[in-house]
Design a protein around this motif. Structure first.
Motif, short mmCIF file in Angstrom:
data_model
loop_
_atom_site.label_atom_id
_atom_site.label_comp_id
_atom_site.label_asym_id
_atom_site.label_seq_id
_atom_site.Cartn_x
_atom_site.Cartn_y
_atom_site.Cartn_z
N HIS A 1 0.83 -1.21 0.00
CA HIS A 1 0.00 0.00 0.00
C HIS A 1 0.86 1.26 0.00
CE1 HIS A 1 -3.62 -2.32 0.63
NE2 HIS A 1 -2.92 -3.06 1.48
N GLY A 2 0.38 2.26 -0.71
CA GLY A 2 1.05 3.55 -0.68
C GLY A 2 0.62 4.33 0.56
N LYS A 3 1.03 5.61 0.61
CA LYS A 3 0.71 6.42 1.81
C LYS A 3 0.05 7.72 1.39
CE LYS A 3 4.44 4.92 4.82
NZ LYS A 3 5.75 4.65 4.25
N GLU B 1 -0.37 11.67 2.79
CA GLU B 1 0.04 12.64 3.82
C GLU B 1 -0.45 14.02 3.42
OE1 GLU B 1 4.24 13.27 4.35
OE2 GLU B 1 4.68 13.09 2.23
N TYR C 1 -0.56 11.43 -2.25
CA TYR C 1 -0.40 9.96 -2.27
C TYR C 1 0.98 9.65 -2.83
CZ TYR C 1 -0.90 5.21 -4.30
OH TYR C 1 -0.72 3.90 -4.66
N THR C 2 1.76 8.89 -2.06
CA THR C 2 3.00 8.34 -2.60
C THR C 2 2.79 6.83 -2.77
OG1 THR C 2 3.86 8.28 -0.33
CG2 THR C 2 4.62 10.08 -1.75
N PRO D 1 3.30 2.64 -3.30
CA PRO D 1 3.97 1.62 -2.50
C PRO D 1 5.47 1.61 -2.80
CG PRO D 1 2.06 0.67 -3.62
CD PRO D 1 2.20 2.08 -4.10
N TYR E 1 7.66 3.90 -2.25
CA TYR E 1 8.21 5.21 -2.67
C TYR E 1 9.64 5.36 -2.14
CZ TYR E 1 9.22 10.19 -2.64
OH TYR E 1 9.83 11.40 -2.81
N GLU F 1 -10.13 11.83 -1.46
CA GLU F 1 -9.87 10.72 -0.54
C GLU F 1 -11.18 10.21 0.05
OE1 GLU F 1 -7.36 11.64 2.81
OE2 GLU F 1 -7.68 9.66 3.69
N GLU G 1 -6.19 6.31 -3.42
CA GLU G 1 -5.09 5.49 -2.88
C GLU G 1 -5.40 4.00 -3.04
OE1 GLU G 1 -7.36 7.00 -1.19
OE2 GLU G 1 -7.85 5.93 0.66
N ASP H 1 -3.28 1.75 -5.61
CA ASP H 1 -2.57 0.60 -5.03
C ASP H 1 -2.91 -0.67 -5.83
OD1 ASP H 1 -1.44 2.10 -2.97
OD2 ASP H 1 -2.74 1.29 -1.39
#
Ligand code: FER
Length: 301
Positions: A62-64, A66, A84-85, A87, A89, A112, A118, A122
């Motif tokens: 999974h990505g993130k 922030e 979104y970065t 998975p 990154y 979101e 995300e 993903d």
């Protein structure tokens, strides 16, 4: 604001004005925008996404997400963007960036909350169907008070000011904070409704910055077609992808139909995708699912 979850439309408070009433209650409900007349081109360009395209999978990386803050020179405030970065990154890799814009009642949380980019990304990245990319979801209401407030329609003018913030502050900030590619073919701009209009206006108006442009259910803030694409040959040559899509139950479809007709007449290659949805996240999630698989790929054009 997730338009799909909004209360049903009230009576038109402006009976003399049918198209479209400047009232967010109507903008969020069914049947707003005006009459729908479908033509022979107004059909799906893609099959519906597979079941589960928007569901979290436990068995993949999974990505993130922030929330970041940047100094906006044009607005004069600190502004927020949800980033979104993908998975894995890593600063050792350089990533392309999709700037993804919200609608009239929304803000930096809207995508979101309503669309979960995300999850969609993903899944696509795990299946090797989309490039590994960063997605930046800013607040497109470029004003000191950037909240939608009780009458979001009143904030429409601030959406027209966002190009200065995007080009002058947000993109430079993202390119300094993240490990990203900075050529035009590594930048995409897309959005829903007001954000679709912004993407067409700012993307087609800045071909040296963006090579991939998408308008999902674009709103009446979309400029007239001959202003968006005054030099069809130049636009055709520069763009890697011009995506226009809308649901066939969306009262704003005439905006997208008009642009499709103009582009067809002027022979500007584009994707025109009409599905069975209304003005809501069912369309926007599916549009993102398709659009994100096409961008940043050498074979798309
Ligand atoms: C309008 C109808 C709808 C309009 C904007 C919208 C600026 C935007 C809707 C959305 O973002 O969902 O007349 O005028």
């Amino acid at each position: 604001m997730a338009l799909a979850q909004a209360p049903p439309a009230k009576e038109n408070p402006n009976p003399g004005k049918t198209d479209p009433a400047p009232n967010p209650e109507r903008a969020r409900g069914r049947g707003f925008g005006g009459p729908i007349v479908l033509g022979e081109d107004d059909k799906p360009a893609f099959p519906a996404p597979p079941e589960g395209f928007d569901k979290t999978r436990a068995d993949i990386a999974h990505g993130k997400l922030e929330m970041v803050e940047y100094d906006s020179k044009s607005v004069g405030t600190k502004r927020k963007a949800n980033v979104y970065t993908p998975p894995g990154y890593s600063p050792d890799t350089k990533y392309p960036v999709l700037y993804l814009l919200h609608g009239i009642g929304g803000d930096e949380h809207e995508w979101e909350r309503g669309g979960h980019p995300e999850i969609i990304l993903d899944n696509l990245i795990a299946d090797k169907k989309a490039e590994s990319m960063i997605i930046v979801m800013p607040n497109g209401r470029a004003s000191q008070d950037d909240r939608p407030g009780p009458d979001a329609m009143r904030t429409a003018p601030a959406f027209g000011e966002f190009d200065k913030d995007l080009l002058g502050s947000l993109i430079p900030f993202i390119e300094s904070k993240y490990s990203v590619k900075t050529d035009r073919e590594s930048r995409a701009l897309a959005g829903l409704s007001m954000g679709g209009g912004q993407s067409l206006n700012f993307g087609l108006g800045n071909l040296d910055t963006f090579a991939w442009v998408g308008g999902f259910s674009s709103a009446p803030n979309t400029k007239p077609s001959d202003q968006l694409v005054p030099e069809p040959d130049k636009t055709a040559k520069a763009l890697k992808l011009l995506w226009i899509s809308c649901g066939n139950k969306d009262g704003l479809i005439r905006i997208s139909q008009g642009l499709h007709g103009y582009l067809k007449e002027k022979k500007v290659p584009h994707t025109w995708h009409v599905d069975e949805h209304n003005h809501d996240f069912q369309h926007w999630k599916k549009a993102l699912f398709q659009f994100s698989q096409m961008i940043f790929k050498p074979e798309t054009k």
